[in-house]
Enzyme design. Structure first.
Site, PDB file in Angstrom:
ATOM      1  N   GLY A   8       0.867  -1.449   0.393  1.00 41.07           N
ATOM      2  CA  GLY A   8       0.182   0.016  -0.060  1.00 41.07           C
ATOM      3  C   GLY A   8       1.004   1.519  -0.027  1.00 41.07           C
ATOM      4  N   TYR A 147     -13.569  -3.863  11.338  1.00 45.07           N
ATOM      5  CA  TYR A 147     -12.220  -2.433  11.706  1.00 45.07           C
ATOM      6  C   TYR A 147     -11.314  -2.899  12.498  1.00 45.07           C
ATOM      7  CZ  TYR A 147      -8.526   1.395  10.512  1.00 45.07           C
ATOM      8  OH  TYR A 147      -7.028   1.772  11.071  1.00 45.07           O
ATOM      9  N   ALA A 149     -11.677  -5.162  14.864  1.00 44.43           N
ATOM     10  CA  ALA A 149     -11.171  -7.268  15.034  1.00 44.43           C
ATOM     11  C   ALA A 149      -9.826  -7.020  14.080  1.00 44.43           C
ATOM     12  CB  ALA A 149     -12.399  -7.674  14.514  1.00 44.43           C
TER      13      ALA A 149
HETATM   14  P1  NDP Z   1      -5.037   5.664   2.379  1.00 44.04           P
HETATM   15  O1  NDP Z   1      -6.728   5.130   1.998  1.00 44.04           O
HETATM   16  O2  NDP Z   1      -4.600   6.626   1.679  1.00 44.04           O
HETATM   17  O3  NDP Z   1      -3.968   4.256   1.386  1.00 44.04           O
HETATM   18  C1  NDP Z   1      -4.397   2.943   1.663  1.00 44.04           C
HETATM   19  C2  NDP Z   1      -3.241   2.189   0.440  1.00 44.04           C
HETATM   20  O4  NDP Z   1      -3.077   0.965   0.372  1.00 44.04           O
HETATM   21  C3  NDP Z   1      -3.387   2.816  -1.255  1.00 44.04           C
HETATM   22  O5  NDP Z   1      -1.457   3.132  -1.210  1.00 44.04           O
HETATM   23  C4  NDP Z   1      -4.035   2.147  -1.544  1.00 44.04           C
HETATM   24  O6  NDP Z   1      -2.784   1.454  -2.236  1.00 44.04           O
HETATM   25  C5  NDP Z   1      -3.703   0.723  -0.423  1.00 44.04           C
HETATM   26  N1  NDP Z   1      -4.302  -0.699  -0.120  1.00 44.04           N
HETATM   27  C6  NDP Z   1      -5.202  -0.391   0.060  1.00 44.04           C
HETATM   28  N2  NDP Z   1      -6.262  -1.970  -0.055  1.00 44.04           N
HETATM   29  C7  NDP Z   1      -5.093  -2.557  -1.020  1.00 44.04           C
HETATM   30  C8  NDP Z   1      -5.345  -3.801  -1.729  1.00 44.04           C
HETATM   31  N3  NDP Z   1      -6.586  -4.886  -1.597  1.00 44.04           N
HETATM   32  N4  NDP Z   1      -4.228  -4.314  -2.418  1.00 44.04           N
HETATM   33  C9  NDP Z   1      -3.132  -3.027  -2.957  1.00 44.04           C
HETATM   34  N5  NDP Z   1      -3.077  -2.457  -1.563  1.00 44.04           N
HETATM   35  C10 NDP Z   1      -3.654  -1.912  -1.486  1.00 44.04           C
HETATM   36  O7  NDP Z   1      -5.401   5.333   4.055  1.00 44.04           O
HETATM   37  P2  NDP Z   1      -4.062   4.984   4.429  1.00 44.04           P
HETATM   38  O8  NDP Z   1      -2.360   5.791   4.293  1.00 44.04           O
HETATM   39  O9  NDP Z   1      -4.679   6.379   5.684  1.00 44.04           O
HETATM   40  O10 NDP Z   1      -3.651   4.050   6.115  1.00 44.04           O
HETATM   41  C11 NDP Z   1      -3.058   3.075   5.513  1.00 44.04           C
HETATM   42  C12 NDP Z   1      -3.250   2.524   6.950  1.00 44.04           C
HETATM   43  O11 NDP Z   1      -3.108   2.983   7.960  1.00 44.04           O
HETATM   44  C13 NDP Z   1      -3.568   1.477   7.313  1.00 44.04           C
HETATM   45  O12 NDP Z   1      -3.288  -0.156   7.179  1.00 44.04           O
HETATM   46  C14 NDP Z   1      -4.916   1.956   7.749  1.00 44.04           C
HETATM   47  O13 NDP Z   1      -5.428   1.286   8.475  1.00 44.04           O
HETATM   48  C15 NDP Z   1      -3.411   2.058   8.507  1.00 44.04           C
HETATM   49  N6  NDP Z   1      -4.629   3.489   9.754  1.00 44.04           N
HETATM   50  C16 NDP Z   1      -4.939   4.787   9.277  1.00 44.04           C
HETATM   51  C17 NDP Z   1      -5.223   5.405   9.765  1.00 44.04           C
HETATM   52  C18 NDP Z   1      -5.926   6.908   9.655  1.00 44.04           C
HETATM   53  O14 NDP Z   1      -6.104   7.961  10.057  1.00 44.04           O
HETATM   54  N7  NDP Z   1      -5.711   7.500   7.734  1.00 44.04           N
HETATM   55  C19 NDP Z   1      -5.075   5.606  11.083  1.00 44.04           C
HETATM   56  C20 NDP Z   1      -5.068   4.136  11.729  1.00 44.04           C
HETATM   57  C21 NDP Z   1      -4.516   3.428  10.628  1.00 44.04           C
HETATM   58  P3  NDP Z   1      -4.051   2.068  -3.870  1.00 44.04           P
HETATM   59  O15 NDP Z   1      -4.540   3.250  -3.888  1.00 44.04           O
HETATM   60  O16 NDP Z   1      -2.983   1.920  -4.758  1.00 44.04           O
HETATM   61  O17 NDP Z   1      -5.630   0.906  -4.355  1.00 44.04           O
END
Ligand code: NDP
Length: 239
Positions: A8, A147, A149
Site C-alpha cells: 500500500g 476494522y 477486529a
Molecule cells: P489510504 O486509503 O490513504 O491508502 C491505502 C493504501 O493501501 C493505498 O496505497 C492503497 O493502494 C493500498 N491498498 C488498499 N487496499 C489494497 C489492496 N487490496 N491491494 C493493494 N493495495 C491496497 O490509507 P492510509 O494511508 O490512511 O492508511 C494506511 C494504513 O494505516 C492502513 O492500514 C490503515 O488502516 C492504517 N491507519 C490509518 C489511519 C488514518 O487515520 N489514516 C489511522 C490508523 C491506521 P491503491 O490506492 O493503489 O489502491
C-alpha cells in the site's frame, strides 16, 4: 543501503514510508492496487523506488507480489505491512462480504507477505517486520467493528510472530496510528475533524510523515532491542 518492501505504498501513510526510506538512500519496492498515476509519480521521483501492482486482499496475489518485490530488490531487510481499508457501518449492516474483505486486506495480506519474506530473513538471521495497526485495534471503535477486529488481530499476530521469530534474529513490531491526514479520512467534514482534534492532547491530526518516522525508527539499529511492541502515534488521543 537497506532493501524495503512496503504494501500500500502508492498513497497516504504508505507513500510517506516509501519516501522516508527512499530519501535515506534505501531501495524500496512497494505494492499498490489502483493508484497507477501516483505509483508512477513515486517511481519517477526516486530512481531507487519500484512498484508492483497487485490486490493483496487475494492471498495468492499478496504472496506473489511480495515475492516479486523481493526479486526486484534482490533481497529484503524490512517489510512494512501497511495496505489497509476502513469502513464505517453499524454492526447489523456489516455483510459477510464486508467482514471478509476487511480481514483479507488488513490481516491476511500481512500474514501472507510476512510468510513470503521470512525465509529471506532466515538466510541472514536478521530482518524487521512492521505492521501498521490502528488505535481502534487497541481500544475498539463504534461503527468500525470489523476494522477494529482486523487491527486487534494484527496486533496479536505481531506479538506471536515476535515471540516465534526473535530467536531467528527477526524483530516484529506494530506502529499504531491515530487520526492521520490521508484519503482514508476524507469522508469527515471540517466540523467532525475539529471535534476529533478537540480530543487530541497535541491539538492536531497527524501527518503521514509522523507515522513514517516511527516506522523508520523501528526499522533502524536504534530499535535493535525492541520487538513485539505497539508504538502508538496518535498525539495522545489514546493513552
Ligand atoms: P489510504 O486509503 O490513504 O491508502 C491505502 C493504501 O493501501 C493505498 O496505497 C492503497 O493502494 C493500498 N491498498 C488498499 N487496499 C489494497 C489492496 N487490496 N491491494 C493493494 N493495495 C491496497 O490509507 P492510509 O494511508 O490512511 O492508511 C494506511 C494504513 O494505516 C492502513 O492500514 C490503515 O488502516 C492504517 N491507519 C490509518 C489511519 C488514518 O487515520 N489514516 C489511522 C490508523 C491506521 P491503491 O490506492 O493503489 O489502491
Amino acid at each position: 543501503m537497506k532493501k524495503i518492501v512496503v504494501t500500500g505504498g502508492s498513497r497516504g501513510i504508505g507513500a510517506a514510508i516509501v519516501r522516508r526510506f527512499a530519501e535515506n538512500g534505501d531501495m524500496v519496492a512497494f505494492i499498490y492496487k489502483n493508484a497507477v498515476d501516483m505509483a508512477k509519480e513515486l517511481c519517477c521521483e526516486y530512481k531507487n523506488v519500484y512498484a508492483v501492482e497487485a490486490d493483496v486482499s487475494t492471498p495468492g496475489d499478496a504472496s506473489a507480489a511480495a515475492k516479486k518485490a523481493v526479486e526486484i530488490l534482490g533481497g529484503c531487510d524490512v517489510l512494512v505491512n501497511n495496505a489497509g481499508i476502513a469502513q464505517s457501518k453499524l454492526i447489523v449492516d456489516i455483510t459477510d462480504e464486508d467482514f471478509k474483505k476487511m480481514m483479507d486486506t488488513n490481516l491476511t495480506a500481512a500474514f501472507c507477505c510476512s510468510r513470503e519474506v521470512i525465509p529471506e530473513f532466515l538466510k541472514t538471521h536478521s530482518g524487521v517486520i512492521i505492521n501498521i495497526a490502528s488505535m481502534w485495534g487497541e481500544v475498539g471503535a463504534s461503527m468500525e467493528v470489523h476494522y477494529s477486529a482486523s487491527k486487534a488481530a494484527l496486533i496479536g499476530m505481531t506479538k506471536a510472530m515476535a515471540k516465534e521469530l526473535g530467536y531467528s534474529g527477526i524483530r516484529v513490531n506494530c506502529v499504531s496510528p491515530g487520526m492521520i491526514d490521508t484519503d482514508m479520512n476524507s469522508c469527515y467534514d471540517e466540523e467532525i475533524v475539529k471535534s476529533i482534534v478537540d480530543e487530541i492532547p497535541l491539538s492536531r491530526i497527524g501527518a503521514p510523515k509522523d507515522v513514517a518516522n516511527a516506522v523508520f525508527f523501528l526499522s533502524s539499529e536504534d530499535a535493535s532491542y525492541i520487538t513485539g511492541q505497539v508504538l502508538s502515534v496518535n498525539g495522545g488521543m489514546v493513552i
